[in-house]
Write a protein that holds these residues in place. Structure first.
Motif, PDB file in Angstrom:
ATOM      1  N   VAL A   1       0.873  -1.168   0.000  1.00 38.42           N
ATOM      2  CA  VAL A   1       0.000   0.000   0.000  1.00 38.42           C
ATOM      3  C   VAL A   1       0.911   1.219   0.000  1.00 38.42           C
ATOM      4  CG1 VAL A   1      -1.652   1.379   1.302  1.00 38.42           C
ATOM      5  CG2 VAL A   1      -1.978  -1.083   1.113  1.00 38.42           C
ATOM      6  N   LEU A   2       0.778   2.065  -1.017  1.00 37.67           N
ATOM      7  CA  LEU A   2       1.645   3.219  -1.194  1.00 37.67           C
ATOM      8  C   LEU A   2       0.852   4.503  -0.963  1.00 37.67           C
ATOM      9  CD1 LEU A   2       3.228   2.151  -4.627  1.00 37.67           C
ATOM     10  CD2 LEU A   2       3.940   1.434  -2.338  1.00 37.67           C
TER      11      LEU A   2
ATOM     12  N   ASN B   1       5.342   9.803   0.859  1.00 41.78           N
ATOM     13  CA  ASN B   1       6.520   8.959   0.661  1.00 41.78           C
ATOM     14  C   ASN B   1       6.486   7.750   1.592  1.00 41.78           C
ATOM     15  OD1 ASN B   1       8.826   8.509  -0.864  1.00 41.78           O
ATOM     16  ND2 ASN B   1      10.191   9.382   0.676  1.00 41.78           N
ATOM     17  N   LYS B   2       5.288   7.226   1.818  1.00 44.07           N
ATOM     18  CA  LYS B   2       5.079   6.118   2.747  1.00 44.07           C
ATOM     19  C   LYS B   2       4.651   4.863   1.994  1.00 44.07           C
ATOM     20  CE  LYS B   2       5.226   7.426   7.251  1.00 44.07           C
ATOM     21  NZ  LYS B   2       5.736   6.627   8.383  1.00 44.07           N
TER      22      LYS B   2
ATOM     23  N   ILE C   1       7.173  -0.193  -7.993  1.00 47.56           N
ATOM     24  CA  ILE C   1       6.979   0.675  -6.833  1.00 47.56           C
ATOM     25  C   ILE C   1       7.482   2.085  -7.110  1.00 47.56           C
ATOM     26  CG2 ILE C   1       7.669   1.094  -4.443  1.00 47.56           C
ATOM     27  CD1 ILE C   1       7.748  -1.881  -4.009  1.00 47.56           C
ATOM     28  N   GLU C   2       8.704   2.207  -7.621  1.00 50.66           N
ATOM     29  CA  GLU C   2       9.307   3.526  -7.821  1.00 50.66           C
ATOM     30  C   GLU C   2       8.450   4.398  -8.731  1.00 50.66           C
ATOM     31  OE1 GLU C   2      13.528   5.537  -9.278  1.00 50.66           O
ATOM     32  OE2 GLU C   2      13.305   3.351  -9.199  1.00 50.66           O
ATOM     33  N   LYS C   3       7.955   3.837  -9.805  1.00 53.68           N
ATOM     34  CA  LYS C   3       7.125   4.599 -10.734  1.00 53.68           C
ATOM     35  C   LYS C   3       5.851   5.079 -10.055  1.00 53.68           C
ATOM     36  CE  LYS C   3       5.951   6.077 -14.878  1.00 53.68           C
ATOM     37  NZ  LYS C   3       6.683   7.177 -15.545  1.00 53.68           N
ATOM     38  N   ASN C   4       5.234   4.215  -9.287  1.00 56.33           N
ATOM     39  CA  ASN C   4       3.973   4.560  -8.635  1.00 56.33           C
ATOM     40  C   ASN C   4       4.151   5.501  -7.457  1.00 56.33           C
ATOM     41  OD1 ASN C   4       1.506   2.937  -9.758  1.00 56.33           O
ATOM     42  ND2 ASN C   4       3.243   1.542  -9.892  1.00 56.33           N
ATOM     43  N   MET C   5       5.368   5.598  -6.928  1.00 60.76           N
ATOM     44  CA  MET C   5       5.638   6.516  -5.824  1.00 60.76           C
ATOM     45  C   MET C   5       6.007   7.912  -6.297  1.00 60.76           C
ATOM     46  SD  MET C   5       5.230   5.263  -2.729  1.00 60.76           S
ATOM     47  CE  MET C   5       6.367   5.985  -1.564  1.00 60.76           C
ATOM     48  N   THR C   6       6.440   8.049  -7.555  1.00 59.62           N
ATOM     49  CA  THR C   6       7.013   9.331  -7.973  1.00 59.62           C
ATOM     50  C   THR C   6       6.282  10.029  -9.105  1.00 59.62           C
ATOM     51  OG1 THR C   6       8.514   8.206  -9.527  1.00 59.62           O
ATOM     52  CG2 THR C   6       9.325   8.582  -7.287  1.00 59.62           C
TER      53      THR C   6
ATOM     54  N   VAL D   1      -0.659   6.153 -13.484  1.00 57.98           N
ATOM     55  CA  VAL D   1       0.101   6.136 -12.239  1.00 57.98           C
ATOM     56  C   VAL D   1      -0.484   7.165 -11.298  1.00 57.98           C
ATOM     57  CG1 VAL D   1       2.266   5.277 -13.186  1.00 57.98           C
ATOM     58  CG2 VAL D   1       1.792   7.714 -13.252  1.00 57.98           C
ATOM     59  N   PRO D   2      -0.249   7.022  -9.980  1.00 59.95           N
ATOM     60  CA  PRO D   2      -0.888   7.923  -9.040  1.00 59.95           C
ATOM     61  C   PRO D   2      -0.365   9.343  -9.111  1.00 59.95           C
ATOM     62  CG  PRO D   2       0.561   6.394  -7.912  1.00 59.95           C
ATOM     63  CD  PRO D   2       0.521   5.979  -9.339  1.00 59.95           C
TER      64      PRO D   2
END
Length: 339
Positions: free
Chosen positions: A98-99, A104-105, A207-212, A219-220
């Motif tokens: 869960v992002l 940044n969690k 993960i990296e793509k969806n976080m940034t 993507v979010p």
């Protein structure tokens, strides 16, 4: 008399033939087609609106869903509120996450999600619920095939039923109503698009793509989390009252508030303002399951729930509350500032 019977028999036969000609299908026919759809497709992309009645106010999420065979999922939930904060449930070869990009969690779960329970926005989960319910009720309207089934929410027994509507032409989900014990709709998911066999970006499930990233609907969207800190109070306290509130200033400039509630069943609620610059992108391991609280996606374990929203970490813990009671108290922690 015999002539009248012959007339009625002819009418009955005519109606049967008419229904057959119109292509009316049985429950088995429809389930067969739905299963074939799932088996044949390489994946799907869908969008939906999910409305949840939390007992205080309706929470609305816009949902973007990606699924690719080989067990890859990405479900982005974005609130319809001013801050448009997003969370992402991601499953890839590394695990289930869960992002919360704006903070940044990230949580990492040792989980069988989505197979371990009902997911009203996932095609295969809806089919699985229908197939497992021997008492599922099937009906047909002019536009939809409708199934009434039991649900399988392991962390919440208060939502035992659902109604699932499939488009008669495409056999894709259109509308899902999740019902409480009184058959009242508590959660509603309305699909606004459903595309089978879409093209996926190479890094869509990373993960990296969806976080940034914040440049694509695939993507979010990363939001700015600079909201001022407000202490929130649960409207549902399971009969307990606030016995103590301790507020502490943290070294990074944030604030931590610890509230102790005492009564028939004691519990503790911890709220901590997040310093986004100092949070770590590496996932935090969680021994628990994913839970949707209506305004945020969190992690529930045997004795606690933790979640993030609007720049604040929340932890609700109790050795006495049941899992259902933990969820009920957590979902009531909304917009109430202690004076």
């Amino acid at each position: 008399m015999k002539k009248n019977m012959s007339i009625w028999l002819a009418i009955a036969i005519g109606l049967v033939l008419l229904l057959s000609a119109c292509g009316e299908k049985s429950q088995e026919d429809v389930m067969g087609k739905l299963s074939d759809n799932l088996e044949d497709m390489k994946g799907y992309k869908a969008t939906a609106e999910m409305k949840m009645d939390t007992g205080n106010e309706n929470e609305v999420f816009n949902i973007d869903i990606l699924h690719k065979k080989d067990d890859l999922y990405r479900v982005q939930l974005t609130t319809d509120k001013k801050d448009k904060e997003s969370q992402v449930i991601l499953k890839n070869k590394e695990g289930v996450f869960v992002l919360t990009p704006a903070l940044n969690k990230s949580f990492k779960f040792q989980s069988e999600w989505p197979e371990n329970g009902s997911q009203p926005y996932l095609y295969q989960s809806l089919l699985n619920d229908i197939e497992k319910d021997e008492d599922a009720v099937f009906s047909s309207t002019e536009e939809y095939y409708v199934f009434q089934t039991k649900t399988n929410y392991q962390s919440n027994n208060n939502l035992p039923y659902q109604e699932i509507y499939f488009d008669k032409n495409t056999y894709t989900p259109v509308h899902v109503k999740v019902l409480d014990k009184d058959k009242k709709a508590v959660v509603e998911v309305k699909f606004t698009s459903f595309e089978m066999d879409p093209e996926f970006k190479k890094d869509a499930f990373e993960i990296e793509k969806n976080m940034t990233s914040s440049t694509s609907t695939d993507v979010p969207v990363t939001t700015d989390s600079t909201n001022s800190f407000s202490v929130m109070f649960p409207l549902n306290t399971a009969g307990a009252v606030l016995a103590e509130q301790i507020e502490t200033d943290l070294e990074d400039g944030g604030t931590r508030v610890i509230m102790t509630f005492e009564g028939e069943k004691d519990f503790t609620l911890v709220e901590e303002q997040i310093n986004v610059e100092q949070t770590l992108a590496s996932p935090q391991m969680v021994d628990g399951e994913i839970v949707n609280l209506g305004f945020a996606v969190g992690a529930i374990s045997e004795n606690s729930i933790e979640w993030h929203v609007n720049g604040t970490d929340f932890l609700l813990a109790s050795d006495e509350l049941t899992r259902e009671e933990l969820i009920e108290v957590a979902t009531s922690v909304q917009g109430q500032e202690i004076k």
